[in-house]
Design a protein around this motif. Structure first.
Motif, PDB file in Angstrom:
ATOM      1  N   THR A  61       0.827  -1.205   0.000  1.00 50.30           N
ATOM      2  CA  THR A  61       0.000   0.000   0.000  1.00 50.30           C
ATOM      3  C   THR A  61       0.862   1.255   0.000  1.00 50.30           C
ATOM      4  OG1 THR A  61      -1.772  -1.141   1.201  1.00 50.30           O
ATOM      5  CG2 THR A  61      -1.801   1.256   1.245  1.00 50.30           C
ATOM      6  N   LEU A  62       1.877   1.283   0.860  1.00 49.75           N
ATOM      7  CA  LEU A  62       2.760   2.451   0.919  1.00 49.75           C
ATOM      8  C   LEU A  62       3.465   2.680  -0.409  1.00 49.75           C
ATOM      9  CD1 LEU A  62       4.351   1.961   4.458  1.00 49.75           C
ATOM     10  CD2 LEU A  62       2.567   3.585   3.805  1.00 49.75           C
ATOM     11  N   LEU A  63       3.910   1.609  -1.031  1.00 49.31           N
ATOM     12  CA  LEU A  63       4.582   1.735  -2.323  1.00 49.31           C
ATOM     13  C   LEU A  63       3.629   2.313  -3.375  1.00 49.31           C
ATOM     14  CD1 LEU A  63       6.524  -1.662  -2.403  1.00 49.31           C
ATOM     15  CD2 LEU A  63       7.525   0.623  -2.135  1.00 49.31           C
ATOM     16  N   MET A  64       2.436   1.766  -3.434  1.00 52.52           N
ATOM     17  CA  MET A  64       1.470   2.236  -4.428  1.00 52.52           C
ATOM     18  C   MET A  64       1.050   3.686  -4.179  1.00 52.52           C
ATOM     19  SD  MET A  64       0.528   0.200  -6.927  1.00 52.52           S
ATOM     20  CE  MET A  64      -1.163   0.666  -7.298  1.00 52.52           C
ATOM     21  N   GLN A  65       0.791   4.025  -2.935  1.00 52.84           N
ATOM     22  CA  GLN A  65       0.315   5.369  -2.630  1.00 52.84           C
ATOM     23  C   GLN A  65       1.355   6.425  -2.977  1.00 52.84           C
ATOM     24  OE1 GLN A  65      -0.982   5.228   1.459  1.00 52.84           O
ATOM     25  NE2 GLN A  65      -2.862   4.108   0.957  1.00 52.84           N
ATOM     26  N   SER A  66       2.632   6.060  -2.936  1.00 54.73           N
ATOM     27  CA  SER A  66       3.694   7.022  -3.222  1.00 54.73           C
ATOM     28  C   SER A  66       3.694   7.472  -4.678  1.00 54.73           C
ATOM     29  CB  SER A  66       5.061   6.423  -2.869  1.00 54.73           C
ATOM     30  OG  SER A  66       5.443   5.419  -3.796  1.00 54.73           O
ATOM     31  N   LEU A  67       2.987   6.766  -5.552  1.00 57.77           N
ATOM     32  CA  LEU A  67       2.969   7.118  -6.971  1.00 57.77           C
ATOM     33  C   LEU A  67       2.086   8.340  -7.264  1.00 57.77           C
ATOM     34  CD1 LEU A  67       2.792   3.559  -8.566  1.00 57.77           C
ATOM     35  CD2 LEU A  67       4.732   5.132  -8.593  1.00 57.77           C
ATOM     36  N   HIS A  68       1.261   8.740  -6.304  1.00 54.26           N
ATOM     37  CA  HIS A  68       0.444   9.948  -6.501  1.00 54.26           C
ATOM     38  C   HIS A  68       1.206  11.120  -5.894  1.00 54.26           C
ATOM     39  CE1 HIS A  68      -2.676  12.938  -6.278  1.00 54.26           C
ATOM     40  NE2 HIS A  68      -3.532  12.144  -6.901  1.00 54.26           N
ATOM     41  N   PRO A  69       1.618  12.104  -6.703  1.00 51.74           N
ATOM     42  CA  PRO A  69       2.447  13.194  -6.164  1.00 51.74           C
ATOM     43  C   PRO A  69       1.765  14.008  -5.079  1.00 51.74           C
ATOM     44  CG  PRO A  69       1.723  13.661  -8.418  1.00 51.74           C
ATOM     45  CD  PRO A  69       1.382  12.230  -8.153  1.00 51.74           C
ATOM     46  N   GLY A  70       0.437  14.103  -5.120  1.00 50.78           N
ATOM     47  CA  GLY A  70      -0.268  14.820  -4.065  1.00 50.78           C
ATOM     48  C   GLY A  70      -0.216  14.066  -2.750  1.00 50.78           C
ATOM     49  N   ALA A  71      -0.447  12.759  -2.805  1.00 51.57           N
ATOM     50  CA  ALA A  71      -0.374  11.939  -1.597  1.00 51.57           C
ATOM     51  C   ALA A  71       1.032  11.963  -1.021  1.00 51.57           C
ATOM     52  CB  ALA A  71      -0.799  10.509  -1.917  1.00 51.57           C
ATOM     53  N   LEU A  72       2.021  11.889  -1.905  1.00 51.43           N
ATOM     54  CA  LEU A  72       3.407  11.863  -1.445  1.00 51.43           C
ATOM     55  C   LEU A  72       3.821  13.207  -0.858  1.00 51.43           C
ATOM     56  CD1 LEU A  72       5.784   9.964  -1.220  1.00 51.43           C
ATOM     57  CD2 LEU A  72       6.549  10.696  -3.472  1.00 51.43           C
ATOM     58  N   HIS A 122      -2.575  19.922   3.675  1.00 55.25           N
ATOM     59  CA  HIS A 122      -2.920  20.470   2.365  1.00 55.25           C
ATOM     60  C   HIS A 122      -1.749  21.312   1.885  1.00 55.25           C
ATOM     61  CE1 HIS A 122      -3.680  24.386   4.282  1.00 55.25           C
ATOM     62  NE2 HIS A 122      -4.316  23.707   5.224  1.00 55.25           N
ATOM     63  N   GLY A 123      -1.721  21.550   0.598  1.00 51.82           N
ATOM     64  CA  GLY A 123      -0.632  22.313   0.007  1.00 51.82           C
ATOM     65  C   GLY A 123      -0.717  22.248  -1.496  1.00 51.82           C
ATOM     66  N   THR A 124       0.423  22.423  -2.172  1.00 52.47           N
ATOM     67  CA  THR A 124       0.460  22.369  -3.627  1.00 52.47           C
ATOM     68  C   THR A 124       1.597  21.467  -4.091  1.00 52.47           C
ATOM     69  OG1 THR A 124       1.922  24.302  -3.788  1.00 52.47           O
ATOM     70  CG2 THR A 124      -0.472  24.701  -3.834  1.00 52.47           C
ATOM     71  N   TYR A 125       1.475  21.006  -5.308  1.00 53.82           N
ATOM     72  CA  TYR A 125       2.541  20.228  -5.936  1.00 53.82           C
ATOM     73  C   TYR A 125       2.492  20.483  -7.434  1.00 53.82           C
ATOM     74  CZ  TYR A 125      -1.055  16.926  -7.546  1.00 53.82           C
ATOM     75  OH  TYR A 125      -2.145  16.355  -8.154  1.00 53.82           O
ATOM     76  N   SER A 126       3.577  20.183  -8.117  1.00 55.16           N
ATOM     77  CA  SER A 126       3.628  20.324  -9.572  1.00 55.16           C
ATOM     78  C   SER A 126       3.203  19.018 -10.210  1.00 55.16           C
ATOM     79  CB  SER A 126       5.045  20.692 -10.029  1.00 55.16           C
ATOM     80  OG  SER A 126       5.428  21.954  -9.525  1.00 55.16           O
ATOM     81  N   ASP A 127       2.189  19.080 -11.074  1.00 50.90           N
ATOM     82  CA  ASP A 127       1.756  17.855 -11.726  1.00 50.90           C
ATOM     83  C   ASP A 127       2.689  17.522 -12.894  1.00 50.90           C
ATOM     84  OD1 ASP A 127       1.041  19.420 -13.920  1.00 50.90           O
ATOM     85  OD2 ASP A 127      -1.102  19.360 -13.495  1.00 50.90           O
ATOM     86  N   SER A 129       2.497  17.957 -15.937  1.00 53.31           N
ATOM     87  CA  SER A 129       2.601  18.955 -17.003  1.00 53.31           C
ATOM     88  C   SER A 129       3.324  20.204 -16.523  1.00 53.31           C
ATOM     89  CB  SER A 129       1.205  19.329 -17.512  1.00 53.31           C
ATOM     90  OG  SER A 129       0.474  20.008 -16.493  1.00 53.31           O
ATOM     91  N   GLY A 130       3.697  20.216 -15.241  1.00 47.85           N
ATOM     92  CA  GLY A 130       4.388  21.374 -14.677  1.00 47.85           C
ATOM     93  C   GLY A 130       3.477  22.386 -14.031  1.00 47.85           C
ATOM     94  N   ALA A 131       2.165  22.158 -14.067  1.00 47.11           N
ATOM     95  CA  ALA A 131       1.210  23.087 -13.464  1.00 47.11           C
ATOM     96  C   ALA A 131       1.119  22.867 -11.957  1.00 47.11           C
ATOM     97  CB  ALA A 131      -0.165  22.910 -14.101  1.00 47.11           C
ATOM     98  N   GLU A 132       0.890  23.948 -11.226  1.00 51.08           N
ATOM     99  CA  GLU A 132       0.712  23.848  -9.786  1.00 51.08           C
ATOM    100  C   GLU A 132      -0.706  23.382  -9.469  1.00 51.08           C
ATOM    101  OE1 GLU A 132       2.785  24.544  -6.920  1.00 51.08           O
ATOM    102  OE2 GLU A 132       4.209  24.105  -8.516  1.00 51.08           O
ATOM    103  N   ARG A 133      -0.794  22.395  -8.632  1.00 55.91           N
ATOM    104  CA  ARG A 133      -2.101  21.874  -8.239  1.00 55.91           C
ATOM    105  C   ARG A 133      -2.182  21.791  -6.729  1.00 55.91           C
ATOM    106  NH1 ARG A 133      -4.101  16.690 -11.478  1.00 55.91           N
ATOM    107  NH2 ARG A 133      -5.850  17.186 -10.085  1.00 55.91           N
ATOM    108  N   GLY A 134      -3.369  21.986  -6.228  1.00 60.84           N
ATOM    109  CA  GLY A 134      -3.565  21.876  -4.796  1.00 60.84           C
ATOM    110  C   GLY A 134      -3.885  20.453  -4.396  1.00 60.84           C
ATOM    111  N   TYR A 135      -3.541  20.104  -3.176  1.00 67.57           N
ATOM    112  CA  TYR A 135      -3.917  18.792  -2.638  1.00 67.57           C
ATOM    113  C   TYR A 135      -4.432  18.968  -1.217  1.00 67.57           C
ATOM    114  CZ  TYR A 135       0.326  18.706   0.260  1.00 67.57           C
ATOM    115  OH  TYR A 135       1.289  19.012   1.186  1.00 67.57           O
ATOM    116  N   SER A 136      -5.285  18.073  -0.823  1.00 68.14           N
ATOM    117  CA  SER A 136      -5.797  18.023   0.539  1.00 68.14           C
ATOM    118  C   SER A 136      -6.048  16.570   0.890  1.00 68.14           C
ATOM    119  CB  SER A 136      -7.102  18.815   0.670  1.00 68.14           C
ATOM    120  OG  SER A 136      -7.749  18.525   1.902  1.00 68.14           O
TER     121      SER A 136
END
Length: 307
Positions: A61-72, A122-127, A129-136
């Motif tokens: 689970t930890l390995l898989m969840q790390s693939l989402h940049p917002g979760a990480l 919560h915060g932001t990360y670069s997706d 495509s290089g765009a800033e996206r919010g995560y919560s």
């Protein structure tokens, strides 16, 4: 045999309970409550979570969840997983077992507690495509990814190293959807096919990625600060988690099933052996399940003693 395995048991208990020598009070409290809870003896959830396969599933689970940049990003920026990884593990185990074995009130309270802690995450990360996206952490979409990777990991690991599942894989996915709902997931899958369909959508969306931060996280998961007595067994269990991953995710994570030259090592059988030793050390039923059975007996439900 018990005397030989007693040092292993002590270390395992301390690891899973964040240093506690005895049974944590929250597990004993699962005997309280005025209803049977969401899951009962004989359910798919009790079968899967009561086996030893969740130990491998947790790593997967930890390995898989790390693939989402917002979760990480949430983990790296809002948790002390490096300084206190066992504390984070203990909190996760507490939520899983409370929802699995507790009353509906206990399950609801535990889930609200986690969601309250997530309010600050919560915060932001670069997706990609290089765009800033919010995560919560409480965002339903991100919660969906967390739920999917959990459900897929626990089901897959149990298929490989657990026993039978009452009602089959679909029953587990449907029953554990309740946990997803408690955590704010808007459309948790209700069958295995739907779960895979949702995971495929995530993969095809292009939102997942393997990068330097993922590689750093994988390395930490590969070599956590465990007691030296547990390290050899953990290496096998980590290899088992890697073995259980779909090839496409292994590739994104930069991982491969261990081989000796052209020959694949017997990871599946080695993992089964280590889980068998853990079962011998910890016993067939854990404190959370025993406390739940005590509550069910108090409520007059004969199923508590029949299975």
């Amino acid at each position: 045999m018990k005397s030989i395995l007693s040092p292993v048991k002590r270390r395992l208990v301390r690891t899973f309970s964040n240093g506690s020598e005895g049974v944590p009070q929250w597990q004993l409290d699962l005997a309280e409550g005025g209803d049977p809870g969401y899951h009962l003896p004989g359910s798919a959830v009790w079968a899967v979570h009561g086996s030893m396969s969740p130990i491998v599933a947790g790593i997967r689970t930890l390995l898989m969840q790390s693939l989402h940049p917002g979760a990480l990003a949430g983990v790296h920026e809002h948790s002390n997983f490096r300084e206190d990884p066992l504390g984070r593990l203990a909190n996760t185990i507490r939520w899983i077992f409370t929802v699995t074995y507790g009353s509906t009130e206990a399950a609801g309270n535990a889930s609200r507690r986690v969601r309250q802690l997530h309010e600050a995450v919560h915060g932001t990360y670069s997706d990609n495509s290089g765009a800033e996206r919010g995560y919560s952490a409480n965002d339903p979409e991100l919660a969906s990814w967390i739920h999917l990777t959990f459900t897929d990991a626990f089901l897959t690991a149990h298929k490989l190293w657990g026993g039978s599942i009452p009602g089959g894989p679909d029953a587990y996915v449907k029953e554990w959807a309740q946990a997803g709902s408690l955590m704010g997931v808007e459309d948790p899958p209700l069958c295995e096919e739907d779960m895979h369909r949702q995971l495929d959508r995530w993969y095809e969306s292009g939102e997942l990625r393997g990068d330097a931060r993922v590689a750093e996280t994988v390395e930490f998961i590969r070599n956590p600060p465990l007691n030296r007595l547990l390290r050899p067994g953990y290496r096998v269990l980590f290899a088992g988690a890697v073995y259980s991953l779909e090839p496409r995710y292994r590739q994104m994570l930069g991982l491969a099933v261990p081989r000796l030259g052209p020959v694949a090592l017997p990871v599946r059988s080695a993992t089964k052996l280590v889980l068998g030793v853990v079962r011998l050390a910890l016993g067939r039923r854990g404190p959370s399940e025993l406390a739940a059975r005590e509550r069910l007996r108090r409520l007059g439900l004969p199923a508590a003693d029949e299975r």
